[in-house]
Design an enzyme around this catalytic site. Structure first.
Site, PDB file in Angstrom:
ATOM      1  N   LYS A 247       0.859  -1.185   0.000  1.00 23.48           N
ATOM      2  CA  LYS A 247       0.000   0.000   0.000  1.00 23.48           C
ATOM      3  C   LYS A 247       0.894   1.234   0.000  1.00 23.48           C
ATOM      4  O   LYS A 247       1.733   1.405   0.882  1.00 23.48           O
ATOM      5  CB  LYS A 247      -0.908   0.009   1.239  1.00 23.48           C
ATOM      6  CG  LYS A 247      -1.629   1.349   1.483  1.00 23.48           C
ATOM      7  CD  LYS A 247      -2.557   1.312   2.710  1.00 23.48           C
ATOM      8  CE  LYS A 247      -3.082   2.697   3.058  1.00 23.48           C
ATOM      9  NZ  LYS A 247      -3.974   2.726   4.242  1.00 23.48           N
ATOM     10  N   ASP A 252      -2.322  10.267   3.771  1.00 24.70           N
ATOM     11  CA  ASP A 252      -3.716   9.900   4.017  1.00 24.70           C
ATOM     12  C   ASP A 252      -4.340  10.936   4.956  1.00 24.70           C
ATOM     13  O   ASP A 252      -4.200  10.857   6.169  1.00 24.70           O
ATOM     14  CB  ASP A 252      -3.776   8.493   4.647  1.00 24.70           C
ATOM     15  CG  ASP A 252      -5.205   8.063   4.928  1.00 24.70           C
ATOM     16  OD1 ASP A 252      -6.148   8.741   4.459  1.00 24.70           O
ATOM     17  OD2 ASP A 252      -5.380   7.027   5.617  1.00 24.70           O
ATOM     18  N   LYS A 259      -9.455  13.070   8.793  1.00 19.35           N
ATOM     19  CA  LYS A 259      -8.912  12.607  10.070  1.00 19.35           C
ATOM     20  C   LYS A 259      -8.829  13.785  11.041  1.00 19.35           C
ATOM     21  O   LYS A 259      -8.486  14.893  10.631  1.00 19.35           O
ATOM     22  CB  LYS A 259      -7.491  12.049   9.864  1.00 19.35           C
ATOM     23  CG  LYS A 259      -7.461  10.659   9.257  1.00 19.35           C
ATOM     24  CD  LYS A 259      -6.046  10.121   9.214  1.00 19.35           C
ATOM     25  CE  LYS A 259      -5.980   8.788   8.485  1.00 19.35           C
ATOM     26  NZ  LYS A 259      -6.658   7.686   9.169  1.00 19.35           N
ATOM     27  N   ASP A 270       1.811   6.382   5.455  1.00 20.57           N
ATOM     28  CA  ASP A 270       0.818   5.463   4.888  1.00 20.57           C
ATOM     29  C   ASP A 270       1.298   4.782   3.600  1.00 20.57           C
ATOM     30  O   ASP A 270       0.554   4.033   2.971  1.00 20.57           O
ATOM     31  CB  ASP A 270      -0.503   6.205   4.662  1.00 20.57           C
ATOM     32  CG  ASP A 270      -1.713   5.327   4.923  1.00 20.57           C
ATOM     33  OD1 ASP A 270      -1.568   4.299   5.612  1.00 20.57           O
ATOM     34  OD2 ASP A 270      -2.809   5.657   4.410  1.00 20.57           O
ATOM     35  N   ASP A 329     -11.901   7.356   4.426  1.00 22.32           N
ATOM     36  CA  ASP A 329     -10.643   7.074   5.128  1.00 22.32           C
ATOM     37  C   ASP A 329     -10.255   5.589   5.036  1.00 22.32           C
ATOM     38  O   ASP A 329      -9.153   5.210   5.425  1.00 22.32           O
ATOM     39  CB  ASP A 329     -10.767   7.516   6.596  1.00 22.32           C
ATOM     40  CG  ASP A 329      -9.409   7.675   7.270  1.00 22.32           C
ATOM     41  OD1 ASP A 329      -8.389   7.633   6.552  1.00 22.32           O
ATOM     42  OD2 ASP A 329      -9.386   7.847   8.502  1.00 22.32           O
ATOM     43  N   GLU A 331      -9.346   4.038   2.496  1.00 22.72           N
ATOM     44  CA  GLU A 331      -8.908   4.178   1.096  1.00 22.72           C
ATOM     45  C   GLU A 331      -7.888   3.114   0.707  1.00 22.72           C
ATOM     46  O   GLU A 331      -7.806   2.721  -0.451  1.00 22.72           O
ATOM     47  CB  GLU A 331      -8.324   5.579   0.860  1.00 22.72           C
ATOM     48  CG  GLU A 331      -6.861   5.786   1.291  1.00 22.72           C
ATOM     49  CD  GLU A 331      -6.582   5.531   2.770  1.00 22.72           C
ATOM     50  OE1 GLU A 331      -7.508   5.721   3.574  1.00 22.72           O
ATOM     51  OE2 GLU A 331      -5.452   5.119   3.117  1.00 22.72           O
ATOM     52  N   ARG A 333      -7.678  -0.055   1.252  1.00 27.38           N
ATOM     53  CA  ARG A 333      -8.240  -1.308   0.721  1.00 27.38           C
ATOM     54  C   ARG A 333      -8.761  -1.122  -0.699  1.00 27.38           C
ATOM     55  O   ARG A 333      -8.853  -2.079  -1.460  1.00 27.38           O
ATOM     56  CB  ARG A 333      -9.321  -1.838   1.679  1.00 27.38           C
ATOM     57  CG  ARG A 333     -10.520  -0.958   1.830  1.00 27.38           C
ATOM     58  CD  ARG A 333     -11.372  -1.332   3.034  1.00 27.38           C
ATOM     59  NE  ARG A 333     -10.705  -0.993   4.297  1.00 27.38           N
ATOM     60  CZ  ARG A 333     -11.184  -1.288   5.497  1.00 27.38           C
ATOM     61  NH1 ARG A 333     -12.326  -1.945   5.611  1.00 27.38           N
ATOM     62  NH2 ARG A 333     -10.526  -0.942   6.581  1.00 27.38           N
TER      63      ARG A 333
HETATM   64  N1  BES Z   1      -3.990   4.718   6.989  1.00 30.48           N
HETATM   65  C1  BES Z   1      -5.051   4.384   7.861  1.00 30.48           C
HETATM   66  C2  BES Z   1      -4.644   3.375   8.942  1.00 30.48           C
HETATM   67  C3  BES Z   1      -3.586   3.820   9.905  1.00 30.48           C
HETATM   68  C4  BES Z   1      -3.929   4.226  11.178  1.00 30.48           C
HETATM   69  C5  BES Z   1      -2.253   3.741   9.572  1.00 30.48           C
HETATM   70  C6  BES Z   1      -2.963   4.595  12.068  1.00 30.48           C
HETATM   71  C7  BES Z   1      -1.277   4.099  10.482  1.00 30.48           C
HETATM   72  C8  BES Z   1      -1.622   4.527  11.731  1.00 30.48           C
HETATM   73  C9  BES Z   1      -6.208   3.804   7.090  1.00 30.48           C
HETATM   74  O1  BES Z   1      -6.346   4.265   5.792  1.00 30.48           O
HETATM   75  C10 BES Z   1      -7.451   4.168   7.830  1.00 30.48           C
HETATM   76  O2  BES Z   1      -7.660   5.321   8.044  1.00 30.48           O
HETATM   77  N2  BES Z   1      -8.249   3.181   8.209  1.00 30.48           N
HETATM   78  C11 BES Z   1      -9.455   3.417   8.900  1.00 30.48           C
HETATM   79  C12 BES Z   1     -10.495   2.445   8.379  1.00 30.48           C
HETATM   80  C13 BES Z   1     -11.906   2.726   8.829  1.00 30.48           C
HETATM   81  C14 BES Z   1     -12.368   4.062   8.310  1.00 30.48           C
HETATM   82  C15 BES Z   1     -12.783   1.617   8.325  1.00 30.48           C
HETATM   83  C16 BES Z   1      -9.214   3.189  10.394  1.00 30.48           C
HETATM   84  O3  BES Z   1      -8.398   2.361  10.764  1.00 30.48           O
HETATM   85  O4  BES Z   1      -9.814   3.903  11.193  1.00 30.48           O
HETATM   86 ZN    ZN Z   2      -4.552   4.872   4.872  1.00 26.68          ZN
HETATM   87 ZN    ZN Z   3      -7.349   6.146   5.700  1.00 29.89          ZN
END
Ligand code: BES
Ligand code: ZN
Ligand code: ZN
Length: 481
Positions: A247, A252, A259, A270, A329, A331, A333
């Site tokens: 990825k 992000d 966020k 990210d 967020d 994104e 996946r």
């Molecule tokens: N890039 C984030 C995950 C992340 C969180 C990476 C903390 C490094 C540190 C990912 O894209 C994300 O935001 N995921 C969301 C998914 C949710 C919206 C279903 C999450 O984990 O909250």
């Molecule tokens: Zn992300």
């Molecule tokens: Zn995200």
């Protein structure tokens, strides 16, 4: 930075001697230099230095520094405590002005020496592009380890170089480490190498191929989304391919589901999955690992603009499946769905391992010292777990199971990119990806959202910033499987 000599010579700026408590108690040491031998004997007799874990005691010998360092030998002692001890010792202010340091480990077994090399190289790494030379930092030092050199040690040094290469990519500004930068970096790594083919899909090609999920994520960005693929035919023609898919979100922001403060500041990390793939590529080429491999980086930026993709929208990806955007967020996946589907269809790897900072949830479950592992093939999972144990690049397995599919159902599309239930985010994230692996029988997903980046000042032997999570693991896995 690291070299070897058979015996301690005590002729460098400083010598660092590792000693355990029982060595001190039983006076079980024998230094070639009589003055040092007598000085340590005195200290042991007077109980001035007892060899307690991580204790540091400075001596001088003919204007040169000799640092005694206590090494843990309790039942909690392991190779990681050794990595941490050497990192702490080398960060000691006593060694501030020493340019060449002799390390006298008093152990000669391969795993301990390798752990010391890792403690030195990974522990001494510091991201310092934007700071003036600071007195406390470990400056570039020559470390000479008093142990006979072995090919295995050179290998460890190369692998640590790959880890630090990945960390440099993770640590710099998001607007420096763009998809263009990844392309340039990869091109320079593979330049002049044999059996290698590079393929790059930009906006135009991605759209011609129908990568609608990847493109949706990048809609708010003025940077080029890219699918970067390096095919490396290092093995025999008859051997199957293994794909490593990363990825690569260069930033992000969360998109329109922005966020909040406190969650965005580190999001240049990210792209750590893609950076780990690039670090592994560097290692594979450097170590001449003879395997058939596909290295894939799905690059995009989740930014905000009037063109940003929107919650509630539906997009169709490379595999022909439609996805409702439950949350902009989630994104990673989406980018990975197209990246994985494209890799599977066009390269037909027997094994596919994806690596991604996919979910905050993985850190809720496992904390920051372990990456999550989810797999549809227990043999592959076991091989990765073994590599994890041998490299200290830590992973822990989480379950994949069919019933969880209900959590990512949509009312008006084939799938939804966010879950309808509250818990198990790392599992639903992996389940989403599973929809895009086609009939790949051997797939593993590594969620490195917790392990890829250190936010505070340090964790184990890692300092602030990128850790290079996955590089040692994947390199070891490729060497041994
Ligand atoms: N890039 C984030 C995950 C992340 C969180 C990476 C903390 C490094 C540190 C990912 O894209 C994300 O935001 N995921 C969301 C998914 C949710 C919206 C279903 C999450 O984990 O909250
Ligand atoms: Zn992300
Ligand atoms: Zn995200």
């Amino acid at each position: 930075m690291i070299s070897f000599q058979t015996k301690a010579q005590f002729n460098k700026d400083a010598a660092v001697i590792l000693l355990t408590k029982s060595q001190i108690e039983k006076k079980k040491f024998n230094f070639s230099n009589a003055k040092i031998q007598n000085a340590v004997l005195d200290l042991a007799k007077n109980k001035t230095f007892c060899g307690d874990k991580d204790s540091i005691f400075p001596l001088t010998n003919e204007k040169k520094l000799v640092l005694l360092v206590g090494v843990d030998e309790s039942k909690d002692a392991n190779l990681t405590s050794l990595r941490i001890t050497i990192k702490k010792a080398l960060s000691s202010s006593y060694l501030k002005n020493a340019k060449t340091i002799e390390l006298i480990p008093q152990v000669n077994d391969e795993p301990s020496i390798q752990a010391l090399i890792e403690g030195i190289m990974i522990g001494a790494y510091k991201w310092k592009k934007y700071i003036k030379a600071d007195e406390k930092e470990i400056k570039l030092k020559q470390i000479i380890i008093a142990t006979p050199n072995k090919p295995a040690y050179q290998k460890t040094i190369e692998i640590c170089d790959g880890v630090n290469f990945t960390r440099d990519l993770v640590n710099d500004n998001a607007d420096v480490i763009t998809s263009e930068y990844f392309e340039k970096t990869i091109k320079s790594l593979i330049k002049g190498k044999k059996n290698i083919a590079l393929k790059i899909l930009n906006t135009k090609e991605l759209s011609a191929q129908g990568c609608g999920l990847h493109l949706a994520v990048n809609k708010g960005s003025d940077k080029e989304p890219k699918l970067i693929i390096v095919k490396y035919a290092g093995g025999k023609k008859s051997e199957p391919y293994t794909a490593l898919v990363g990825k690569g979100l260069t930033f992000d922001s969360g998109g329109l589901n922005l966020k909040p403060t406190g969650h965005m500041e580190t999001m240049r990390c990210d792209m750590s999955g893609a950076a780990a793939v690039v670090g592994t590529l560097k290692n594979v080429l450097k170590l001449n690992i003879k395997k058939n491999l596909v290295f894939v980086c799905g690059m995009a930026e989740n930014a905000i603009g009037s063109c940003s993709y929107k919650p509630g929208d539906v997009f169709v990806g490379y595999a022909g499946k439609s996805v409702e955007i439950g949350n902009t967020d989630a994104e990673g996946r989406l980018v990975l769905a197209d990246t994985i589907a494209y890799t599977v269809k066009n390269y037909k790897p027997a094994t596919l391992i994806d690596i991604a900072t996919l979910t905050g949830a993985v850190a809720v479950g496992l904390g920051f010292d372990f990456s999550g592992l989810l797999s549809n093939d227990q043999k592959l999972a076991d091989a990765l777990l073994k590599s994890s144990q041998e490299t200290d690049d830590r992973i822990w397995q989480l379950p994949l199971y069919v019933e969880i599919r209900d959590a990512i159902k949509s009312n008006y599309a084939d799938l939804r990119n966010s879950s309808n239930i509250k818990g198990g985010g790392a599992i639903t994230g992996a389940e989403f990806l599973r929809n895009f692996i086609g009939d790949t029988k051997s797939w593993a997903h590594l969620d490195i959202a917790g392990s890829a980046f250190v936010e505070g000042t340090s964790r184990m032997y890692y300092g602030y910033g990128g850790t290079g999570a996955g590089v040692r693991l994947l390199t070891h896995y490729l060497i041994n499987n």
